[in-house]
Write an enzyme that holds these catalytic residues in place. Structure first.
Site, PDB file in Angstrom:
ATOM      1  N   THR A  14       0.968  -1.310  -0.154  1.00 25.22           N
ATOM      2  CA  THR A  14       0.231   0.168  -0.268  1.00 25.22           C
ATOM      3  C   THR A  14       0.853   0.888  -0.383  1.00 25.22           C
ATOM      4  O   THR A  14       0.514   2.368  -0.607  1.00 25.22           O
ATOM      5  CB  THR A  14      -1.122  -0.385   1.492  1.00 25.22           C
ATOM      6  OG1 THR A  14      -1.644  -1.468   1.394  1.00 25.22           O
ATOM      7  CG2 THR A  14      -1.869   1.388   1.346  1.00 25.22           C
ATOM      8  N   SER A  57       1.088  -7.072  -0.795  1.00 22.03           N
ATOM      9  CA  SER A  57       1.968  -7.680   0.429  1.00 22.03           C
ATOM     10  C   SER A  57       1.826  -9.384   0.203  1.00 22.03           C
ATOM     11  O   SER A  57       2.396 -10.575   0.443  1.00 22.03           O
ATOM     12  CB  SER A  57       2.183  -7.048   2.080  1.00 22.03           C
ATOM     13  OG  SER A  57       0.881  -7.651   2.534  1.00 22.03           O
ATOM     14  N   THR A  89       0.941  -4.517   4.212  1.00 24.67           N
ATOM     15  CA  THR A  89       1.028  -4.697   5.658  1.00 24.67           C
ATOM     16  C   THR A  89       0.136  -5.861   5.821  1.00 24.67           C
ATOM     17  O   THR A  89       0.095  -6.386   6.775  1.00 24.67           O
ATOM     18  CB  THR A  89      -0.309  -3.273   6.583  1.00 24.67           C
ATOM     19  OG1 THR A  89      -1.187  -3.222   5.831  1.00 24.67           O
ATOM     20  CG2 THR A  89       1.015  -2.424   6.551  1.00 24.67           C
ATOM     21  N   ASP A  90      -0.416  -6.406   5.162  1.00 21.06           N
ATOM     22  CA  ASP A  90      -1.137  -7.493   5.061  1.00 21.06           C
ATOM     23  C   ASP A  90      -0.306  -8.457   5.636  1.00 21.06           C
ATOM     24  O   ASP A  90      -0.769  -9.801   6.170  1.00 21.06           O
ATOM     25  CB  ASP A  90      -1.554  -8.149   3.439  1.00 21.06           C
ATOM     26  CG  ASP A  90      -2.700  -7.154   3.216  1.00 21.06           C
ATOM     27  OD1 ASP A  90      -3.557  -6.413   3.848  1.00 21.06           O
ATOM     28  OD2 ASP A  90      -3.240  -7.822   2.185  1.00 21.06           O
TER      29      ASP A  90
END
Length: 329
Positions: A14, A57, A89-90
């Site tokens: 992101t 990610s 961030t996933d």
């Protein structure tokens, strides 16, 4: 005084995403773009920025992160003082844990990202990158293993977890709490974790063994558990209910699988240890350990799966795996 040297590696996510003509946001920016967009970053460190990947990610693989670990080790051998890894961030908690396993060095490795895209109001990427660099360049962060830095909080890789889909404060540290914060342009370490004394792990050439991860739910009949060995998996991690429990009706199935491949037992609650010696009914931790299951300690299912995959690749015996888990508390 000379500035610290930092390696900054961007993998996408992101933080790198801008609007796409097809709709939504997609990874477009590289590490150099991100570094250039942060006022004052040049005063923190001498930065070498690279962009090995530009993906969401969830598309990263453990093998990708093993290559990143090798890049960091090579940079440390060349005299760099720290490293920052930028990604979505996933899967930050997984990337950070892999790096914690593979980069056994005193120098800081920091993983960061953003919850809002670069063009969205209140984009948090620049602030997170600056905070990550401040931590990676700070001698106080040495010896803490890999760290996760977002929203001005500093988390240990072994505890960090994404706990919200939207908030800038999405990351928490189960069980241990954050190690510190960034305030007034300074990284402040308020607590320390003991370095893990586990044996060194290195990613051998080729892919990792496949390890399944199954969460236990009320009424689970065990059919997924029974299928695991015949689907080509080399190991299994079970996220049991509570302190690490399964329905009594499928305890036998767990034992059958454990007789064929390594099985780790974590808790689906995600905080606190998997128990080892409290409950003794069918399907409880005492019963399952007696059937050959290895308790995962404080590691949640995602991290236990990664440790088991790298341990199997290294040819570790069950006792070495148990010792590695114990090293994480």
């Amino acid at each position: 005084m000379s500035r610290p040297r930092l390696l900054v590696l961007s993998l996408g996510g992101t933080i790198t995403m801008t609007a796409s003509a097809a709709g939504g946001i997609t990874p477009t920016l590289g590490a150099a773009d991100l570094v250039a967009a942060v006022p004052g970053l040049e005063a923190v460190a001498e930065i070498e920025a690279r962009s090995p990947l530009k993906v969401g990610s969830v598309s990263l693989t453990p093998e990708n992160i093993a290559e990143v670990a090798q890049d960091i080790r090579t940079a440390f051998d060349a005299g760099f003082d720290g490293a920052v890894v930028i990604q979505g961030t996933d899967t930050i908690e997984e990337t950070a844990f892999i790096l914690d396993l593979l980069v056994r060095d005193e120098r800081p490795v920091v993983v960061t990202g953003a919850m809002r895209g670069a063009q969205q109001p209140g984009a948090d990427g620049p602030a997170n990158l600056l905070s990550a660099a401040l931590v990676a360049a700070n001698d106080a962060a040495r010896g803490l293993g890999t760290l996760v830095v977002l929203n001005d909080e500093i988390h240990a890789a072994r505890f960090a977890r994404k706990a919200h889909t939207a908030l800038a404060s999405a990351f928490i540290s189960d069980t241990g709490g954050p190690l510190g914060l960034v305030a007034e342009g300074q990284a402040r370490i308020l607590a320390r974790v003991a370095p893990s004394p586990m044996p060194a792990l290195a990613a051998a050439p080729g892919g990792l063994p496949a390890v399944a991860l199954i969460k236990i739910a009320m009424g689970d009949d065990g059919r997924l558990l029974r299928a695991v060995p015949d689907l080509g998996f080399a190991g299994l991690v079970i996220e049991g209910a509570g302190a690490g429990h399964v329905p009594g009706a499928i305890a036998g199935a767990v034992g059958e699988v454990a007789a064929r491949l390594p099985v780790l037992l974590a808790s689906r609650t995600l905080a606190g240890p998997a128990f080892e010696r409290t409950y003794g009914y069918p399907g409880s931790e005492i019963d399952l350990i007696g059937r050959g299951v290895i308790p995962a300690g404080l590691l949640n299912g995602l991290k236990a799966r990664l440790l088991l995959a790298f341990a199997l690749r290294a040819g570790w015996e069950p006792e070495t795996i148990r010792a590695a888990i114990a090293a994480y508390g």
